[in-house]
Write an enzyme that holds these catalytic residues in place. Structure first.
Site, PDB file in Angstrom:
ATOM      1  N   ILE A  16     -53.955 -67.702 -57.060  1.00 52.15           N
ATOM      2  CA  ILE A  16     -54.323 -66.838 -58.182  1.00 52.15           C
ATOM      3  C   ILE A  16     -55.774 -66.371 -58.093  1.00 52.15           C
ATOM      4  O   ILE A  16     -56.171 -65.442 -58.807  1.00 52.15           O
ATOM      5  CB  ILE A  16     -54.062 -67.525 -59.543  1.00 52.15           C
ATOM      6  CG1 ILE A  16     -54.932 -68.768 -59.716  1.00 52.15           C
ATOM      7  CG2 ILE A  16     -52.582 -67.847 -59.711  1.00 52.15           C
ATOM      8  CD1 ILE A  16     -54.882 -69.349 -61.131  1.00 52.15           C
ATOM      9  N   LYS A  53     -58.756 -80.060 -74.695  1.00 48.22           N
ATOM     10  CA  LYS A  53     -60.187 -80.090 -74.369  1.00 48.22           C
ATOM     11  C   LYS A  53     -60.856 -78.746 -74.613  1.00 48.22           C
ATOM     12  O   LYS A  53     -62.099 -78.645 -74.585  1.00 48.22           O
ATOM     13  CB  LYS A  53     -60.378 -80.551 -72.928  1.00 48.22           C
ATOM     14  CG  LYS A  53     -60.000 -82.011 -72.723  1.00 48.22           C
ATOM     15  CD  LYS A  53     -60.032 -82.434 -71.277  1.00 48.22           C
ATOM     16  CE  LYS A  53     -59.742 -83.921 -71.126  1.00 48.22           C
ATOM     17  NZ  LYS A  53     -58.435 -84.313 -71.689  1.00 48.22           N
TER      18      LYS A  53
END
Length: 304
Positions: free
Chosen positions: A80, A147
């Site tokens: 990617i 997170k």
């Protein structure tokens, strides 16, 4: 680990892929591979799996059709980080639904090598988003992490940026680009459970950062069901979060696993690592969340 699995049901979330072209990035990872297996049960017209790890693609193909030949036209070896390659892949098979699971996730390593988080989590996600929009993708689900809520780590900041970039993609009203936040996924590669199991099998010690540390946990099945639900329930620009129950003390999980092993093994406290929190939150202090469509799934909008 001290709580029962949470059932959101699959319902429309699973059925929405039937007869449609679906792409999964990071298809060889813990979430991506289970997502691929679940999606395959609902007969998409094509299920296109993308990963940069050829061995991971081989492993997931084995679980899908038992062949492991790597000759399927629905397996794509691509990174990617390579914007041109990703645009090429999306132009070859224009998917209708994309589940974006490709990411770097190990907090301590990303604290040491933040540029890698930028290249994969941020720039890589943007590459996939741009290619998806150019290809006319109608539904895009970006997999994030708890997170990202009030982040203190490179991992958290990088995933918050992915949520913001996903939410900021233009929509004519028909497209929806959403994110989902996970807690720690039990049994995923590199999870604390996997670490404890290895340490116990080798006689210890079991290492815990801090006696006070707590984390939210979910099973792989819960994670996949949330992703599938998000593809239907999510509204453009939203981030969805599963009710995972109360956070669990890591040291109690360690004690429980040691007790079940029947062995006398010490626990060693190593101290919090840079970027780590004692406790995670699911919704940032500047965000608000509600549950308009499902009693166990919260919706929030990230702040720019």
């Amino acid at each position: 680990v001290g709580r029962r699995p949470i059932r959101t049901g699959e319902g429309e979330g699973a059925g929405c892929s039937r007869g449609r072209r679906v792409r999964v990035t990071g298809a060889g990872g813990s979430i991506g591979s289970e997502l691929a297996r679940q999606l395959a049960r609902y007969a998409p017209s094509r299920l296109v799996l993308l990963d940069r790890d050829e061995s991971a693609l081989h492993a997931v193909q084995l679980t899908l059709d038992g062949s492991g030949t790597l000759s399927s036209q629905d397996l794509y070896l691509a990174d990617i980080r390579d914007a041109g390659r990703i645009r090429e892949v999306f132009s070859e098979v224009a998917p209708e639904i994309v589940f974006h699971a490709a990411a770097l996730k190990h907090l301590p390593l990303l604290e040491r090598f933040p540029e890698e988080a930028l290249k994969t989590n941020v720039c890589g996600t943007e590459n996939v988003l741009v290619a998806a929009q150019e290809a006319g993708v109608g539904v895009f689900v970006n997999i994030s992490t708890d997170k990202a809520a009030d982040p203190t780590s490179v991992l958290g900041y990088s995933k918050l940026i992915t949520e913001r970039v996903t939410a900021g993609m233009p929509s004519s009203g028909d497209e929806k680009y959403v994110s989902v936040r996970f807690g720690n996924v039990l049994g995923s590669r590199g999870s604390v459970i996997e670490t404890f199991r290895y340490q116990i099998s080798h006689g210890g010690p079991v290492t815990v950062t801090d006696e006070r540390v707590t984390r939210y946990f979910m099973t792989v099945s819960e994670a996949v069901h949330l992703v599938l639900q998000a593809s239907v329930l999510g509204r453009h620009g939203e981030t969805l979060i599963l009710d995972m129950g109360a956070p669990l003390a890591i040291v109690e999980i360690a004690r429980h696993m040691i007790q079940r092993s029947g062995r006398d093994i010490d626990i060693r406290f190593t101290g919090l690592r840079p970027g780590e929190k004692l406790d995670e939150v699911l919704v940032a202090s500047a965000e608000s969340a509600d549950r308009p469509l499902h009693p166990l799934i919260s919706h929030t909008s990230v702040q720019g």
